[in-house]
Design an enzyme around this catalytic site. Structure first.
Site, PDB file in Angstrom:
ATOM      1  N   LYS A  50       0.839  -1.203   0.000  1.00 24.67           N
ATOM      2  CA  LYS A  50       0.000   0.000   0.000  1.00 24.67           C
ATOM      3  C   LYS A  50       0.871   1.249   0.000  1.00 24.67           C
ATOM      4  CE  LYS A  50      -3.871  -1.942   2.691  1.00 24.67           C
ATOM      5  NZ  LYS A  50      -4.946  -1.732   1.706  1.00 24.67           N
TER       6      LYS A  50
ATOM      7  N   ARG B 147     -10.018 -11.853   2.429  1.00 27.79           N
ATOM      8  CA  ARG B 147     -10.842 -12.966   1.946  1.00 27.79           C
ATOM      9  C   ARG B 147     -10.086 -14.293   2.037  1.00 27.79           C
ATOM     10  NH1 ARG B 147     -11.481  -9.868  -3.674  1.00 27.79           N
ATOM     11  NH2 ARG B 147     -11.215  -8.155  -2.205  1.00 27.79           N
TER      12      ARG B 147
END
Ligand code: BES
Ligand code: MN
Ligand code: ZN
Length: 492
Positions: free
Chosen positions: A269, A343
């Protein structure tokens, strides 16, 4: 915050709050005061443009015997069905008084004839709004230090105190979640998260089970373990079991994403704002806090809370974009983007939970996608479900508690976007509908007959400005929601 209930106003020093409805006569509400005090209060209301809006406050000092007392008129608004009405009144009073120098707040409900729960709800709001985390502030200026220590609810009726026990348990759960979410990632990481849960929950009778890396490896949790490869902190799967129903009915299962820090991994990020990713464990935090609330009030329900705890770091050992991992379900996943890690953690937790507990209902909570914040901002969490009944029950619990949910669609066309040319699925699709395709990914791990809901709470865990029931920072979102859902549908 200490909370007590009384029939009469106490002696001594305190700030006095008088709630006022839209259609109340101010003189009636101030019946116990002399003319001079009533004049001052009326003038304060007028001068401060107090229109009895929900949570609005007009403040003045009045002479009471030998002492000058701080008097706050607080608005109850015009509508009786405002969401979290009484909680907001308590929250507004605390926001005003927390660092005011006052140590005690008395809320006088005498003569209002409010519903029996009102007093406990005002106290709850006042106490929830008082929560802070000052542990690392060694130089807090005197004027910023909280002074308010106690709330006394007067005239709430005989039943008022009885409603407090449940709210006190809820408050404890919310405080625990806020603490977990606020603590930085060098303090709360998978192992220490587990230890904090042990300390809070075992004394309440919650059974704790922990899987370490080796156990998860033997179970084939390649998706969860892949995320953890780049971290020095070993991962954990935490299961917290509360058997309050007194029978062997199937538990309702809550699953939380507990990424204790999300750098993005190799798909790293940007630096700007990355510190926010300490709260990427907000789903797990909510599940842990909900377990504390549920066990704390001895709910007559069987509930299991599961947290998938990992840290997502870039490293020579970290997984790469393009890697293929095998989940515990046997399905293979091409890791397109190592930043779509939540996920990967959740899917193995879901498979384990379903094999272990055979639940009829499974709800996961996760700070799963930035796209969720683009869709719904900071007002609603996204709700995805394979069952309309479950979706509407959760929506109703959200409306009742203020932890609001808005349902989004799923479906085959979205699901197809997660197909991979090399494996059964990929972990990241196109930019479009990013929250929905993430939900579809998780949907591939739901077994036949299980009612499942996924709550994407990315926008709800942390507030950049103060709200009705919390200051800037960790909100405790989800605890009241899950507690209420259990109370309404899994007890009795
Ligand atoms: N934890 C983030 C989602 C997030 C972002 C929560 C900002 C709160 C604020 C999640 O792991 C993530 O990075 N998601 C990616 C998914 C994408 C790579 C498919 C995202 O949302 O960008
Ligand atoms: Mn990520
Ligand atoms: Zn994440």
């Amino acid at each position: 915050m200490k909370v007590t209930f009384a029939d009469q106003r106490p002696g001594g020093a305190y700030a006095l709050a008088i709630p006022v409805r839209g259609d109340d006569m101010l003189t009636d509400r101030l019946a116990g005061f002399d003319d001079a005090a009533r004049r001052l209060a009326a003038r304060a209301a007028e001068a401060q443009r107090f229109e009895r809006e929900l949570g609005a406050i007009a403040e003045t000092f009045v002479d009471e015997g030998e002492a000058a007392r701080r008097l706050l008129l607080v608005g109850l608004g015009g509508k009786r069905d405002d969401e979290a009405l009484y909680e907001r009144v308590g929250g507004a009073l605390t926001a005003r008084l927390l660092t005011s120098g006052e140590t005690r707040l008395v809320v006088d409900l005498s003569g209002l004839e409010l519903e029996e729960e009102a007093g406990a709800r005002i106290a709850f709001g006042a106490a929830a709004r008082a929560w802070r985390h000052d542990l690392y502030r060694t130089k807090l200026p005197r004027k910023q230090k909280p002074t308010l220590e106690e709330v006394v609810i007067v005239g709430g009726g005989a039943g008022a105190e009885g409603h407090w026990a449940r709210r006190e348990a809820l408050l404890g759960g919310i405080a625990f979640t806020r603490e977990l979410v606020t603590e930085p990632a060098n303090i709360v990481y998978p192992e220490s998260f587990v230890e904090r849960c042990r300390a809070q929950l075992e004394p309440l009778g919650v059974e704790i089970e922990v899987l370490d890396e080796k156990a998860m490896g033997e179970l084939g949790m390649g998706a969860l373990l892949g995320v953890s490869l780049g971290s020095e902190k070993p991962p954990r799967l935490l299961a917290m079991r509360w058997n309050g129903a007194g029978d062997d009915r199937k538990p309702v299962v809550f699953i939380g994403k507990g990424v204790t820090f999300d750098t993005g991994g190799i798909s790293i990020k940007p630096a700007q704002g990355m510190e926010a990713m300490k709260w990427d464990m907000g789903g797990a935090g909510a599940v842990a806090g909900a377990m504390k609330a549920i066990a704390g009030r001895k709910a007559k329900a069987n509930v299991v809370g599961i947290c998938g705890l990992v840290e997502n770091m870039p490293d020579g050992k970290a997984q790469r974009p393009g890697d293929v991992v095998t989940s515990m379900s046997g399905q293979t996943i091409e890791v397109i983007n190592t930043d779509a890690e939540g996920r990967l953690v959740l899917c193995d937790c879901m498979t384990w939970a379903q094999r272990q507990y055979k639940p009829e209902v499974m709800v996961d909570l996760a700070t799963l996608t930035g796209a969720m914040i683009i869709s719904l901002g900071y007002e609603y969490a996204g709700l995805f479900a394979n069952d309309d009944g479950l979706a509407s029950r959760l929506t109703a619990a959200g409306q009742a508690t203020g932890d609001r949910l808005w349902r989004l669609p799923m479906g085959e066309a979205y699901d197809k976007m997660m197909d991979s040319p090399i494996a059964d699925m990929k972990n990241s699709g196109a930019r479009e509908a990013g929250s929905i395709t993430a939900a579809c990914f998780l949907g591939r791990f739901v077994e036949e007959g299980v009612k499942w809901a996924h709550l994407d709470i990315a926008g709800m865990v942390w507030a950049n400005k103060a709200g009705h029931l919390c200051d800037k920072g960790a909100t405790g979102y989800g605890v009241a929601l899950l507690d209420r859902y259990v109370a309404d549908h899994h007890e009795g």
